[in-house]
Scaffold this motif. Structure first.
Motif, short mmCIF file in Angstrom:
data_model
loop_
_atom_site.label_atom_id
_atom_site.label_comp_id
_atom_site.label_asym_id
_atom_site.label_seq_id
_atom_site.Cartn_x
_atom_site.Cartn_y
_atom_site.Cartn_z
N ASP A 92 48.12 -64.16 -51.34
CA ASP A 92 47.32 -63.04 -51.84
C ASP A 92 46.97 -62.02 -50.75
OD1 ASP A 92 47.28 -63.99 -54.47
OD2 ASP A 92 45.61 -65.34 -54.00
N ASN A 93 47.35 -62.30 -49.52
CA ASN A 93 47.07 -61.35 -48.44
C ASN A 93 47.88 -60.09 -48.66
OD1 ASN A 93 47.02 -59.97 -45.86
ND2 ASN A 93 46.24 -61.88 -45.00
N PRO A 94 47.24 -58.91 -48.69
CA PRO A 94 47.99 -57.67 -48.91
C PRO A 94 49.02 -57.37 -47.82
CG PRO A 94 45.73 -57.21 -48.24
CD PRO A 94 45.80 -58.67 -48.52
N ASP A 95 48.81 -57.94 -46.63
CA ASP A 95 49.77 -57.78 -45.55
C ASP A 95 50.84 -58.86 -45.70
OD1 ASP A 95 51.24 -57.57 -43.24
OD2 ASP A 95 49.51 -57.56 -41.88
N VAL A 96 52.03 -58.45 -46.13
CA VAL A 96 53.11 -59.40 -46.41
C VAL A 96 53.40 -60.28 -45.20
CG1 VAL A 96 55.55 -59.60 -47.03
CG2 VAL A 96 54.13 -57.88 -48.14
N GLU A 97 53.33 -59.72 -44.01
CA GLU A 97 53.67 -60.47 -42.81
C GLU A 97 52.62 -61.50 -42.42
OE1 GLU A 97 54.67 -57.79 -39.69
OE2 GLU A 97 56.48 -57.06 -40.67
N GLN A 98 51.49 -61.54 -43.13
CA GLN A 98 50.44 -62.51 -42.84
C GLN A 98 50.35 -63.60 -43.90
OE1 GLN A 98 48.59 -62.68 -39.97
NE2 GLN A 98 50.03 -61.11 -39.31
N ARG A 99 51.39 -63.78 -44.67
CA ARG A 99 51.35 -64.73 -45.77
C ARG A 99 51.96 -66.09 -45.43
NH1 ARG A 99 53.19 -60.78 -50.82
NH2 ARG A 99 51.37 -59.41 -50.74
N THR A 100 52.61 -66.20 -44.31
CA THR A 100 53.34 -67.43 -44.00
C THR A 100 52.62 -68.28 -42.96
OG1 THR A 100 54.62 -66.39 -42.24
CG2 THR A 100 55.54 -66.29 -44.48
N VAL A 101 53.02 -69.54 -42.89
CA VAL A 101 52.47 -70.47 -41.90
C VAL A 101 52.72 -69.97 -40.49
CG1 VAL A 101 52.84 -72.76 -40.89
CG2 VAL A 101 52.52 -72.52 -43.36
N GLY A 102 53.89 -69.40 -40.25
CA GLY A 102 54.20 -68.91 -38.92
C GLY A 102 53.25 -67.84 -38.45
N ALA A 103 52.79 -67.00 -39.37
CA ALA A 103 51.89 -65.90 -39.02
C ALA A 103 50.45 -66.38 -38.86
CB ALA A 103 51.96 -64.81 -40.08
N THR A 104 50.02 -67.30 -39.73
CA THR A 104 48.61 -67.69 -39.75
C THR A 104 48.30 -68.90 -38.88
OG1 THR A 104 48.95 -69.13 -41.68
CG2 THR A 104 48.40 -66.83 -42.12
N THR A 105 49.31 -69.58 -38.39
CA THR A 105 49.08 -70.84 -37.66
C THR A 105 49.72 -70.79 -36.28
OG1 THR A 105 49.27 -71.83 -39.87
CG2 THR A 105 48.92 -73.33 -38.08
N SER A 106 49.71 -69.62 -35.68
CA SER A 106 50.24 -69.44 -34.33
C SER A 106 49.22 -69.90 -33.30
CB SER A 106 50.59 -67.97 -34.10
OG SER A 106 50.77 -67.70 -32.72
N ALA A 107 49.59 -70.85 -32.47
CA ALA A 107 48.70 -71.32 -31.40
C ALA A 107 48.45 -70.21 -30.39
CB ALA A 107 49.31 -72.53 -30.72
N VAL A 108 49.46 -69.40 -30.15
CA VAL A 108 49.32 -68.29 -29.20
C VAL A 108 48.27 -67.29 -29.70
CG1 VAL A 108 50.50 -66.30 -28.19
CG2 VAL A 108 51.64 -68.52 -28.25
N LYS A 109 48.30 -66.99 -30.99
CA LYS A 109 47.32 -66.07 -31.56
C LYS A 109 45.92 -66.68 -31.54
CE LYS A 109 50.38 -63.42 -34.60
NZ LYS A 109 50.70 -63.06 -36.03
N MET A 110 45.83 -67.98 -31.77
CA MET A 110 44.53 -68.64 -31.72
C MET A 110 43.91 -68.51 -30.34
SD MET A 110 42.95 -71.74 -30.63
CE MET A 110 44.20 -73.04 -30.59
N VAL A 111 44.70 -68.78 -29.32
CA VAL A 111 44.22 -68.64 -27.94
C VAL A 111 43.82 -67.19 -27.66
CG1 VAL A 111 44.92 -68.71 -25.51
CG2 VAL A 111 45.47 -70.63 -27.02
N GLU A 112 44.64 -66.26 -28.12
CA GLU A 112 44.35 -64.84 -27.90
C GLU A 112 43.05 -64.43 -28.58
OE1 GLU A 112 46.27 -60.55 -29.10
OE2 GLU A 112 47.65 -62.16 -28.50
N MET A 113 42.80 -64.93 -29.79
CA MET A 113 41.56 -64.61 -30.49
C MET A 113 40.35 -65.08 -29.70
SD MET A 113 42.56 -65.49 -34.45
CE MET A 113 40.87 -65.24 -35.06
#
Length: 300
Positions: free
Chosen positions: A162-183
């Protein structure tokens, strides 16, 4: 003297190499930065091969879609500039040696099947947490490839439709360890956004900002494992990738799995929690797994 094999692990940041014997003992190691053009990439491979004479065969771990029968690679991520490249054929022609090429997450899984935490396991999986999410699935004690050589592409699973951003709908986009560290590093205005060491110091101290981000991240990993369990009913799920060395990661994934399961009676009735633990091998997993893939190819 045992035969030695040249194993090459191609990553988005570095290319690691090692000479390994038939028993999995690493004799020598090398590392260089991953080039950013096709010509430079080929030159880097040639240099690694020249620096490792007297080898019996070559095995390679790569990020991308790999046909295990032909060694043809559809490169992904930062190596997309390579396009579709018949890496196995190229190396066989230039070296006159047997060659095996495997997907990186599959190689990590093969390492665990050979010498690690999946020895003797009939139904298991490896989830690698990094820039994206990789995976390898074991059914009846063997690595599952699938008819299109895409089994285990966990990053492509849609969990946020349901995310309007198509690129944020997958496991790869939402479960990135690199992005978690960056956040986490952004939340504390740290100068190095990739500093996982400082991020986990904040996490281990249960600092509220860091813990909230980390807790949500582990919950997403738990949801991924639950989805795998609903389809595959696995005995063991191993967590790989650089952050898997942090004991607090495995502990919190287990905690989140139980919380999610208890929140829905259907999950309590239908899902069995597998053994969840860290993969046995760190930075050497892909090197060892690529060799095991080669040995299985030669055996068959």
């Amino acid at each position: 003297m045992q035969r030695q094999y040249l194993s090459i692990d191609i990553g988005g940041t570095t290319i690691k190499s090692a000479r390994i014997d038939h028993s999995g003992n690493i004799m020598t190691k090398g590392k260089l930065m991953t080039p950013r053009s096709k010509d430079a990439f080929i030159q880097a491979l040639q240099m690694i091969i020249r620096e490792n004479p007297m080898i019996t065969a070559i095995c390679v771990s790569v990020p991308g879609i790999v046909d295990p029968q032909t060694g043809n690679v559809q490169f992904t991520g930062v190596l997309s500039y390579m396009g579709e490249f018949h890496l196995s054929e190229y190396l066989e022609k230039t070296t006159k040696l047997p060659v095996y090429v495997g997907n990186d997450a599959n190689c990590a899984t093969l390492a665990e099947l050979w010498l690690g935490n999946l020895v003797g396991v009939d139904y298991g999986a490896v989830i690698t947490l990094g820039t994206s999410v990789g995976g390898g699935i074991v059914i009846n004690g063997k690595l599952l490839h699938g008819p299109h050589s895409r089994a285990g592409e966990l990053s492509a699973m849609v969990t946020n439709r349901d995310n309007p951003d198509v690129e944020q709908r997958t496991v790869g986009a939402t479960t990135s360890a690199v992005k978690m560290v960056e956040m986490i590093t952004r939340a504390y205005n740290l100068s190095d956004l990739t500093d996982g060491r400082q991020a986990f110091q904040k996490i281990s101290a249960h600092d509220p900002l860091a813990w909230k981000i980390f807790e949500e991240y582990c919950r997403r990993v738990a949801y991924l494992i639950i989805n795998l369990q609903a389809v595959l009913d696995l005995e063991v799920v191993l967590i790989g990738g650089g952050i898997s060395v942090q004991p607090i990661l495995i502990k919190e994934i287990k905690t989140q799995f139980v919380k999610v399961q208890k929140s829905d009676r259907r999950l309590m009735a239908d899902i069995t929690m597998p053994i969840i633990k860290a993969a046995n091998f760190g930075n050497e997993a892909n090197l060892l797994g690529a060799l095991y893939g080669l040995l299985l190819k030669i055996e068959n």
